[in-house]
Scaffold this motif. Structure first.
Motif, PDB file in Angstrom:
ATOM      1  N   GLY A 182       7.700  48.369   9.291  1.00 43.86           N
ATOM      2  CA  GLY A 182       7.743  48.867  10.675  1.00 43.86           C
ATOM      3  C   GLY A 182       7.471  50.358  10.726  1.00 43.86           C
ATOM      4  N   GLY A 183       8.121  51.053  11.667  1.00 40.81           N
ATOM      5  CA  GLY A 183       7.891  52.493  11.816  1.00 40.81           C
ATOM      6  C   GLY A 183       8.731  53.298  10.843  1.00 40.81           C
ATOM      7  N   TYR A 214       6.175  43.866   4.276  1.00 41.64           N
ATOM      8  CA  TYR A 214       5.877  42.459   3.972  1.00 41.64           C
ATOM      9  C   TYR A 214       4.477  42.292   3.383  1.00 41.64           C
ATOM     10  N   SER A 246       4.278  49.244   6.684  1.00 39.19           N
ATOM     11  CA  SER A 246       3.093  48.667   7.332  1.00 39.19           C
ATOM     12  C   SER A 246       3.521  47.809   8.500  1.00 39.19           C
ATOM     13  N   ARG A 247       2.573  47.531   9.358  1.00 39.08           N
ATOM     14  CA  ARG A 247       2.757  46.545  10.418  1.00 39.08           C
ATOM     15  C   ARG A 247       1.638  45.541  10.220  1.00 39.08           C
ATOM     16  N   GLY A 248       1.881  44.346  10.461  1.00 38.02           N
ATOM     17  CA  GLY A 248       0.830  43.358  10.235  1.00 38.02           C
ATOM     18  C   GLY A 248       1.504  42.114   9.743  1.00 38.02           C
ATOM     19  N   ASN A 249       1.127  41.023  10.365  1.00 42.69           N
ATOM     20  CA  ASN A 249       1.840  39.789  10.066  1.00 42.69           C
ATOM     21  C   ASN A 249       1.490  39.226   8.703  1.00 42.69           C
ATOM     22  N   GLY A 271      14.298  47.939   8.081  1.00 44.24           N
ATOM     23  CA  GLY A 271      13.366  47.946   9.198  1.00 44.24           C
ATOM     24  C   GLY A 271      14.053  47.781  10.529  1.00 44.24           C
ATOM     25  N   ASN A 273      13.687  45.935  14.702  1.00 44.89           N
ATOM     26  CA  ASN A 273      13.730  44.597  15.331  1.00 44.89           C
ATOM     27  C   ASN A 273      12.798  43.589  14.685  1.00 44.89           C
ATOM     28  N   THR A 275      11.042  43.721  11.923  1.00 48.12           N
ATOM     29  CA  THR A 275      11.304  43.508  10.499  1.00 48.12           C
ATOM     30  C   THR A 275      12.466  42.530  10.307  1.00 48.12           C
ATOM     31  N   ALA A 277      13.496  40.287  12.515  1.00 47.11           N
ATOM     32  CA  ALA A 277      13.089  38.937  12.939  1.00 47.11           C
ATOM     33  C   ALA A 277      12.407  38.276  11.742  1.00 47.11           C
ATOM     34  N   GLY A 278      11.596  39.058  11.028  1.00 49.70           N
ATOM     35  CA  GLY A 278      10.940  38.556   9.812  1.00 49.70           C
ATOM     36  C   GLY A 278      11.970  38.201   8.745  1.00 49.70           C
ATOM     37  N   LYS A 300      17.170  49.865  10.744  1.00 48.14           N
ATOM     38  CA  LYS A 300      16.591  51.205  10.838  1.00 48.14           C
ATOM     39  C   LYS A 300      16.282  51.501  12.294  1.00 48.14           C
TER      40      LYS A 300
HETATM   41  N1  ADP Z   1       9.198  37.419  14.973  1.00 51.54           N
HETATM   42  C1  ADP Z   1       8.775  37.772  13.756  1.00 51.54           C
HETATM   43  N2  ADP Z   1       8.767  36.883  12.734  1.00 51.54           N
HETATM   44  C2  ADP Z   1       8.346  37.242  11.509  1.00 51.54           C
HETATM   45  N3  ADP Z   1       7.934  38.490  11.182  1.00 51.54           N
HETATM   46  C3  ADP Z   1       7.926  39.415  12.149  1.00 51.54           C
HETATM   47  C4  ADP Z   1       8.337  39.121  13.486  1.00 51.54           C
HETATM   48  N4  ADP Z   1       8.216  40.247  14.242  1.00 51.54           N
HETATM   49  C5  ADP Z   1       7.745  41.179  13.399  1.00 51.54           C
HETATM   50  N5  ADP Z   1       7.580  40.709  12.165  1.00 51.54           N
HETATM   51  C6  ADP Z   1       7.096  41.447  10.976  1.00 51.54           C
HETATM   52  O1  ADP Z   1       7.807  42.689  10.878  1.00 51.54           O
HETATM   53  C7  ADP Z   1       6.863  43.770  10.865  1.00 51.54           C
HETATM   54  C8  ADP Z   1       7.488  45.019  11.463  1.00 51.54           C
HETATM   55  O2  ADP Z   1       7.826  44.789  12.810  1.00 51.54           O
HETATM   56  P1  ADP Z   1       7.600  45.913  13.945  1.00 51.54           P
HETATM   57  O3  ADP Z   1       8.083  45.329  15.214  1.00 51.54           O
HETATM   58  O4  ADP Z   1       6.178  46.366  13.856  1.00 51.54           O
HETATM   59  O5  ADP Z   1       8.485  47.146  13.469  1.00 51.54           O
HETATM   60  P2  ADP Z   1      10.083  47.398  13.471  1.00 51.54           P
HETATM   61  O6  ADP Z   1      10.671  46.590  12.359  1.00 51.54           O
HETATM   62  O7  ADP Z   1      10.196  48.872  13.259  1.00 51.54           O
HETATM   63  O8  ADP Z   1      10.600  46.939  14.825  1.00 51.54           O
HETATM   64  C9  ADP Z   1       5.651  43.220  11.597  1.00 51.54           C
HETATM   65  O9  ADP Z   1       4.491  43.871  11.251  1.00 51.54           O
HETATM   66  C10 ADP Z   1       5.640  41.783  11.135  1.00 51.54           C
HETATM   67  O10 ADP Z   1       5.040  41.667   9.840  1.00 51.54           O
END
Ligand code: ADP
Ligand code: FBP
Length: 396
Positions: A182-183, A214, A246-249, A271, A273, A275, A277-278, A300
């Protein structure tokens, strides 16, 4: 921190803090509570005296006419915050911890009897921290947070963090992974460093960093980085993340395949939100595959807007940096005829950065935060107050 002793699952590392507006996000099995305020809060027509009466779990409809609502509410809360354990899924035999209490203070002795010596004991699995310590008697009390119009007080307990007497992984055989996703946020390197050092205290020798969040699990060009005390010793002195972000699924199943192929036993995920959720999806997939893998989420957010944390890392830096903007605005406004300095600080839907920066600066007349509605016009409006300040404070 409690990570190596958390027998598994996804866990928060820090505990304790209560606040006004909350929103349940589906991050972890333990869900994390963040602030949410109405986007329309700072509008002219909103009454400044509006009272915030809001259920903590917005998705659950609480029936206040049910005489047992309090008990139901409490049970639901406990269910929500019960950490999943590997031992709930597998038949595991605990082993005595390898974490030495002497690392926490020289007074510790085996079989200590005096209170002073016992003070440094392990954290009991059943220890809890109380989330809400104030009983407001009316919704109009200063800062009142009420879940019903009567301002009932409901017990809310969360797990206490810290080293346990028994653990479920043999540190000598453990492979631990760390990633940041994430950020960016100030303090990421401090957290990476401290995870490595604490794992070392437990006796874990095989610690690796997964590069670029990821992505490091599915991008064939990226390779894990061995981490040790030597590698992380000074990383806290620089910003950013040693591991990259990084960001990217990526497909959760590919990520879990990779975790499995690398034989990672515990994964520390730093990370926000997305991150988390992942992390939750990874945890679910591990459970589905019956893998003895521990997924630990380290929240974070620079905004300090998580209910369960005393303070989120990066927040202090944001408050400190804000001082520079505030000082510049103050000097500018002080020198100008009828000058007013306006500083907009970050914080998304929460006012912690603005409020703490204001308190530490001592140079602010008005601090507007999303949690407290205000009016611009009228005899008690912000503009009237600014006029009053200009009339009374505008002196060289
Ligand atoms: N619902 C989700 N399920 C699985 N992986 C997710 C989901 N949302 C985000 N991610 C993964 O987490 C990474 C970071 O999420 P992001 O929202 O960009 O940053 P942050 O964690 O700072 O909120 C994404 O690039 C993606 O790989
Ligand atoms: O640029 P965006 O996506 O609106 O995000 C801005 C927000 O991100 C932050 O800088 C950091 O938020 P998180 O720490 O929750 O990621 C907030 O303070 C700010 O309000």
């Amino acid at each position: 921190m409690a990570f190596a002793s958390l027998p598994n699952g996804v866990g928060l590392i820090n505990l304790g803090q209560s606040h006004l507006h909350k929103e349940l996000n589906e991050c972890f099995n333990v869900k994390c509570l963040r602030f949410s305020t109405s986007k329309k809060r700072m509008t002219r027509d909103r009454p400044s005296s509006s009272i915030v009466v809001r259920a903590v779990a917005p998705n659950s409809d609480i029936d206040f006419s049910d005489p047992d609502w309090k008990q139901r509410y409490q049970e639901e809360f406990e269910k929500r915050f019960s950490l999943p354990h590997l031992r709930d899924v597998f038949d595991l035999t605990p082993i005595p911890t390898t974490f030495f209490l002497k690392n926490r203070g020289s007074q510790v002795v085996e079989d200590a009897s005096s209170t002073e010596e016992k003070k440094y004991g392990y954290v009991n699995d059943d220890d809890r921290a109380l989330l809400r310590v104030i009983k407001f008697s009316s919704p109009t009390s200063a800062g009142a947070e009420c879940i019903d119009p009567n301002c009932s007080w409901v017990e809310q307990w969360v797990h206490r963090a810290g080293p346990r007497q028994q653990i479920y992984f043999e540190p000598g055989k453990v492979k631990a992974g760390i990633l940041t996703c994430g950020g960016l946020c100030p303090g990421l390197n401090d957290v990476i460093r401290q995870i490595v050092l604490t794992l070392e205290i437990y006796g874990v020798k095989n610690v690796v960093g997964i590069p670029y969040g990821y992505r490091g699990f599915f991008d064939k060009g990226l390779h894990e980085v061995p981490l040790s005390r030597q590698v992380v010793q000074n990383i806290n002195l620089s910003g950013g993340s040693l591991l990259g972000v990084s960001r990217g699924n990526g497909e959760v199943s590919d990520i879990v395949d990779s975790i499995q192929a690398r034989r990672i036993d515990m994964l520390f995920i730093l990370g926000g939100n997305g991150t988390h959720a992942g992390a939750n999806a990874i945890h679910e997939e591990c459970r589905k595959r019956k893998l003895k893998i521990c997924i630990v989420g380290v929240p974070k957010t620079i905004d300090n807007d998580i209910l369960l944390m005393d303070k989120t890392f990066g927040f202090d830096t944001a408050v400190e940096e804000a001082q520079r903007a505030i000082n510049s605005a103050y000097i500018e406004a002080h020198s100008a005829y009828h000058g007013i300095g306006l500083v907009k600080l970050m914080g998304r839907n929460s006012g912690f950065i603005a409020m703490h920066a204001t308190l530490s600066s001592g140079q602010i007349d008005v601090c507007l935060i999303p949690e407290v509605p205000f009016k611009l016009d009228g005899p008690y409006g912000l503009l009237k107050h600014l006029e009053h300040l200009i009339e009374n404070k505008d002196r060289l």
